[in-house]
Design a protein around this motif. Structure first.
Motif, PDB file in Angstrom:
ATOM      1  N   ILE A 142     -56.012 114.508  21.199  1.00  0.00           N
ATOM      2  CA  ILE A 142     -56.620 115.836  21.077  1.00  0.00           C
ATOM      3  C   ILE A 142     -56.126 116.750  22.192  1.00  0.00           C
ATOM      4  CG2 ILE A 142     -58.791 117.101  21.335  1.00  0.00           C
ATOM      5  CD1 ILE A 142     -60.157 114.985  19.675  1.00  0.00           C
ATOM      6  N   PHE A 143     -56.084 116.238  23.411  1.00  0.00           N
ATOM      7  CA  PHE A 143     -55.600 117.053  24.526  1.00  0.00           C
ATOM      8  C   PHE A 143     -54.121 117.384  24.352  1.00  0.00           C
ATOM      9  CE2 PHE A 143     -59.551 115.613  26.326  1.00  0.00           C
ATOM     10  CZ  PHE A 143     -59.940 116.660  27.153  1.00  0.00           C
ATOM     11  N   ASP A 144     -53.345 116.429  23.833  1.00  0.00           N
ATOM     12  CA  ASP A 144     -51.925 116.695  23.577  1.00  0.00           C
ATOM     13  C   ASP A 144     -51.766 117.793  22.529  1.00  0.00           C
ATOM     14  OD1 ASP A 144     -51.158 114.758  25.389  1.00  0.00           O
ATOM     15  OD2 ASP A 144     -50.885 113.195  23.868  1.00  0.00           O
ATOM     16  N   ASP A 145     -52.526 117.713  21.447  1.00  0.00           N
ATOM     17  CA  ASP A 145     -52.435 118.710  20.381  1.00  0.00           C
ATOM     18  C   ASP A 145     -52.858 120.095  20.876  1.00  0.00           C
ATOM     19  OD1 ASP A 145     -51.600 116.732  18.673  1.00  0.00           O
ATOM     20  OD2 ASP A 145     -53.545 116.473  17.685  1.00  0.00           O
ATOM     21  N   ALA A 146     -53.816 120.119  21.793  1.00  0.00           N
ATOM     22  CA  ALA A 146     -54.298 121.397  22.320  1.00  0.00           C
ATOM     23  C   ALA A 146     -53.418 121.926  23.448  1.00  0.00           C
ATOM     24  CB  ALA A 146     -55.732 121.242  22.821  1.00  0.00           C
ATOM     25  N   GLY A 147     -52.515 121.080  23.958  1.00  0.00           N
ATOM     26  CA  GLY A 147     -51.672 121.497  25.073  1.00  0.00           C
ATOM     27  C   GLY A 147     -52.446 121.657  26.369  1.00  0.00           C
ATOM     28  N   VAL A 148     -53.480 120.837  26.543  1.00  0.00           N
ATOM     29  CA  VAL A 148     -54.349 120.908  27.722  1.00  0.00           C
ATOM     30  C   VAL A 148     -54.190 119.629  28.539  1.00  0.00           C
ATOM     31  CG1 VAL A 148     -56.743 121.088  28.524  1.00  0.00           C
ATOM     32  CG2 VAL A 148     -56.004 122.369  26.502  1.00  0.00           C
ATOM     33  N   ALA A 149     -54.188 119.765  29.849  1.00  0.00           N
ATOM     34  CA  ALA A 149     -54.056 118.596  30.727  1.00  0.00           C
ATOM     35  C   ALA A 149     -55.230 117.650  30.532  1.00  0.00           C
ATOM     36  CB  ALA A 149     -53.986 119.043  32.181  1.00  0.00           C
ATOM     37  N   TYR A 150     -54.946 116.351  30.659  1.00  0.00           N
ATOM     38  CA  TYR A 150     -56.000 115.349  30.521  1.00  0.00           C
ATOM     39  C   TYR A 150     -57.055 115.509  31.625  1.00  0.00           C
ATOM     40  CZ  TYR A 150     -52.662 112.666  27.606  1.00  0.00           C
ATOM     41  OH  TYR A 150     -51.780 112.254  26.642  1.00  0.00           O
ATOM     42  N   ALA A 170     -58.103 126.182  21.570  1.00  0.00           N
ATOM     43  CA  ALA A 170     -56.856 125.821  20.884  1.00  0.00           C
ATOM     44  C   ALA A 170     -57.120 125.134  19.554  1.00  0.00           C
ATOM     45  CB  ALA A 170     -56.017 124.910  21.786  1.00  0.00           C
ATOM     46  N   LEU A 171     -58.207 124.366  19.493  1.00  0.00           N
ATOM     47  CA  LEU A 171     -58.567 123.621  18.281  1.00  0.00           C
ATOM     48  C   LEU A 171     -60.029 123.933  17.946  1.00  0.00           C
ATOM     49  CD1 LEU A 171     -57.042 120.157  19.332  1.00  0.00           C
ATOM     50  CD2 LEU A 171     -55.959 121.889  17.877  1.00  0.00           C
ATOM     51  N   PRO A 172     -60.304 125.029  17.264  1.00  0.00           N
ATOM     52  CA  PRO A 172     -61.686 125.463  17.019  1.00  0.00           C
ATOM     53  C   PRO A 172     -62.557 124.434  16.305  1.00  0.00           C
ATOM     54  CG  PRO A 172     -60.136 127.219  16.500  1.00  0.00           C
ATOM     55  CD  PRO A 172     -59.319 125.986  16.737  1.00  0.00           C
ATOM     56  N   GLU A 173     -61.931 123.521  15.565  1.00  0.00           N
ATOM     57  CA  GLU A 173     -62.712 122.511  14.849  1.00  0.00           C
ATOM     58  C   GLU A 173     -63.155 121.366  15.762  1.00  0.00           C
ATOM     59  OE1 GLU A 173     -58.434 121.124  14.648  1.00  0.00           O
ATOM     60  OE2 GLU A 173     -59.537 123.020  14.645  1.00  0.00           O
ATOM     61  N   VAL A 174     -62.673 121.375  16.994  1.00  0.00           N
ATOM     62  CA  VAL A 174     -63.004 120.324  17.954  1.00  0.00           C
ATOM     63  C   VAL A 174     -63.786 120.923  19.118  1.00  0.00           C
ATOM     64  CG1 VAL A 174     -62.100 118.574  19.535  1.00  0.00           C
ATOM     65  CG2 VAL A 174     -60.928 119.025  17.370  1.00  0.00           C
ATOM     66  N   ASP A 175     -64.908 120.317  19.455  1.00  0.00           N
ATOM     67  CA  ASP A 175     -65.664 120.725  20.637  1.00  0.00           C
ATOM     68  C   ASP A 175     -65.234 119.873  21.821  1.00  0.00           C
ATOM     69  OD1 ASP A 175     -67.754 122.785  19.790  1.00  0.00           O
ATOM     70  OD2 ASP A 175     -68.013 121.233  18.269  1.00  0.00           O
ATOM     71  N   GLY A 176     -65.439 120.408  23.007  1.00  0.00           N
ATOM     72  CA  GLY A 176     -65.048 119.645  24.184  1.00  0.00           C
ATOM     73  C   GLY A 176     -65.880 118.389  24.357  1.00  0.00           C
ATOM     74  N   LEU A 177     -67.194 118.552  24.241  1.00  0.00           N
ATOM     75  CA  LEU A 177     -68.128 117.459  24.509  1.00  0.00           C
ATOM     76  C   LEU A 177     -69.342 117.614  23.625  1.00  0.00           C
ATOM     77  CD1 LEU A 177     -69.480 115.204  26.383  1.00  0.00           C
ATOM     78  CD2 LEU A 177     -70.230 117.114  27.821  1.00  0.00           C
ATOM     79  N   CYS A 178     -69.880 116.512  23.144  1.00  0.00           N
ATOM     80  CA  CYS A 178     -71.180 116.529  22.480  1.00  0.00           C
ATOM     81  C   CYS A 178     -72.230 116.229  23.538  1.00  0.00           C
ATOM     82  CB  CYS A 178     -71.244 115.499  21.353  1.00  0.00           C
ATOM     83  SG  CYS A 178     -70.585 116.112  19.788  1.00  0.00           S
ATOM     84  N   LEU A 179     -73.119 117.167  23.741  1.00  0.00           N
ATOM     85  CA  LEU A 179     -74.104 117.080  24.809  1.00  0.00           C
ATOM     86  C   LEU A 179     -75.393 116.455  24.291  1.00  0.00           C
ATOM     87  CD1 LEU A 179     -73.832 118.162  27.743  1.00  0.00           C
ATOM     88  CD2 LEU A 179     -75.274 120.071  27.036  1.00  0.00           C
ATOM     89  N   GLU A 244     -63.723 112.394  16.109  1.00  0.00           N
ATOM     90  CA  GLU A 244     -62.821 113.455  16.559  1.00  0.00           C
ATOM     91  C   GLU A 244     -63.462 114.830  16.477  1.00  0.00           C
ATOM     92  OE1 GLU A 244     -58.984 113.106  14.695  1.00  0.00           O
ATOM     93  OE2 GLU A 244     -58.537 111.229  15.740  1.00  0.00           O
ATOM     94  N   ARG A 245     -64.779 114.864  16.518  1.00  0.00           N
ATOM     95  CA  ARG A 245     -65.488 116.140  16.602  1.00  0.00           C
ATOM     96  C   ARG A 245     -65.471 116.646  18.042  1.00  0.00           C
ATOM     97  NH1 ARG A 245     -69.671 119.436  14.380  1.00  0.00           N
ATOM     98  NH2 ARG A 245     -69.666 121.213  15.813  1.00  0.00           N
ATOM     99  N   ALA A 246     -65.363 115.721  19.005  1.00  0.00           N
ATOM    100  CA  ALA A 246     -65.332 116.092  20.414  1.00  0.00           C
ATOM    101  C   ALA A 246     -64.145 115.437  21.104  1.00  0.00           C
ATOM    102  CB  ALA A 246     -66.627 115.682  21.104  1.00  0.00           C
ATOM    103  N   ALA A 247     -63.681 116.084  22.180  1.00  0.00           N
ATOM    104  CA  ALA A 247     -62.512 115.589  22.906  1.00  0.00           C
ATOM    105  C   ALA A 247     -62.871 114.526  23.923  1.00  0.00           C
ATOM    106  CB  ALA A 247     -61.807 116.751  23.606  1.00  0.00           C
ATOM    107  N   ILE A 248     -64.095 114.587  24.464  1.00  0.00           N
ATOM    108  CA  ILE A 248     -64.518 113.606  25.458  1.00  0.00           C
ATOM    109  C   ILE A 248     -65.930 113.132  25.146  1.00  0.00           C
ATOM    110  CG2 ILE A 248     -63.166 114.850  27.208  1.00  0.00           C
ATOM    111  CD1 ILE A 248     -65.901 115.470  28.604  1.00  0.00           C
TER     112      ILE A 248
END
Length: 309
Positions: A142-150, A170-179, A244-248
């Motif tokens: 996910i981070f690779d696809d978004a072009g964001v550092a791990y 970068a990927l609106p369908e993906v949230d960073g974290l599920c809280l 894959e709804r969240a990146a972390i």
């Protein structure tokens, strides 16, 4: 948290070696998950013969929803399982209400601080099961696809938040974290500030350090870095990461076996919790659960007659 086979195995083996009681059925409950079939296999194939000799039938009842609410409601209604797991964050409310029996088994082999976590007014009410440390688990793809550092061990709250916002942009369908709105996750952030839960007189401390951590944690959703797990149709952060709804996901090591089952091909990375940008420290982020506890009166005949060897 997901149920691990060893948890139910530990609960069931507590019943072995007890005096035979005709047609005695004991209900055991724990968190549900992808390993329910394995747990049932342990009870059916590994322990069945020994339990049968003792005249005990174990009925395993996994809970996929809000486990603590299930137990608390069951205790109030008189329908709770005989043996069940408790977490330190709500165990004392069960112990102080007289809804659990003291443990009679020898626990000298357990670490004293773990035993102390489940001791109330000088009596032990649950046997420590495990403890673990929270970490940041992330999907590298996910981070690779978004072009964001791990995420990295050097991240602060701010830099991790910035990375999660960038992933979502970068990927609106993906949230960073599920809280998940609970102390079990938020507490690590509060403790990293130097906050202490109680003052010298035992009163709750909600000082500026606590408020700063609380505002950061709850502000993750508003900033676009996170979404509430419930709003994503999940009960825990690991479910969001697996789908894959969240990146972390901020979870303990129990997430590894869960992902092995639900997302075996995930390109997974793991780093330490982010540092508080002001104190430069990470929180004491251990989670400790225990099991089992017992409820009177029926299970009292089992555990109070158990040998202490």
């Amino acid at each position: 948290m997901l149920l691990r086979p060893a948890r139910t195995l530990a609960a069931a083996t507590m019943l072995l070696g007890l005096p035979a009681l005709a047609n005695e059925t004991v209900r055991i409950s724990g968190w549900g998950g992808s390993e329910v079939a394995i747990v049932n296999g342990l009870l059916t194939d590994v322990l069945a013969e020994k339990l049968a000799k003792e005249g005990i039938t174990v009925k395993y009842e996994p809970v996929d929803g809000e486990f603590s609410q299930f137990i608390i409601n069951g205790l109030s209604a008189g329908t709770a399982p005989d043996l069940f797991y408790v977490d330190i964050f709500w165990a004392r409310s069960v112990f102080s209400a007289g809804q659990a029996l003291p443990v009679t088994q020898d626990v000298s082999g357990f670490a004293a601080n773990l035993v102390g976590a489940f001791t109330y007014e000088g009596k032990l009410y649950a046997i420590p099961k495990d403890f673990n440390t929270l970490a940041v688990h992330f999907n590298k793809d996910i981070f690779d696809d978004a072009g964001v550092a791990y995420p990295s061990d050097g991240d602060t709250w701010k830099t991790l938040q910035e990375k999660l916002v960038a992933v979502h942009e970068a990927l609106p369908e993906v949230d960073g974290l599920c809280l998940v709105p609970e102390y079990a996750r938020f507490g690590a952030f509060a403790l990293s500030t130097g906050w202490t839960p109680f003052d010298s007189r035992g009163r709750t401390m909600l000082d500026q350090r606590f408020r700063r951590a609380f505002e950061f944690y709850t502000g993750l959703v508003k900033s676009g870095a996170a979404v509430l797990a419930a709003d994503a149709g999940q009960s825990w952060a690991g479910g969001c990461l697996a789908s894959e709804r969240a990146a972390i996901a901020i979870e303990g090591a129990w997430i590894i076996s869960a992902l092995r089952d639900s997302a075996p091909n995930m390109n997974l990375g793991t780093v330490r919790m982010p540092k508080d940008p002001e104190s430069g420290k990470r929180g004491i982020s251990s989670l400790r659960s225990a099991g089992p506890s017992t409820r009177p009166p029926r299970s009292a005949r089992l555990l109070q007659r158990s040998p202490s060897s």
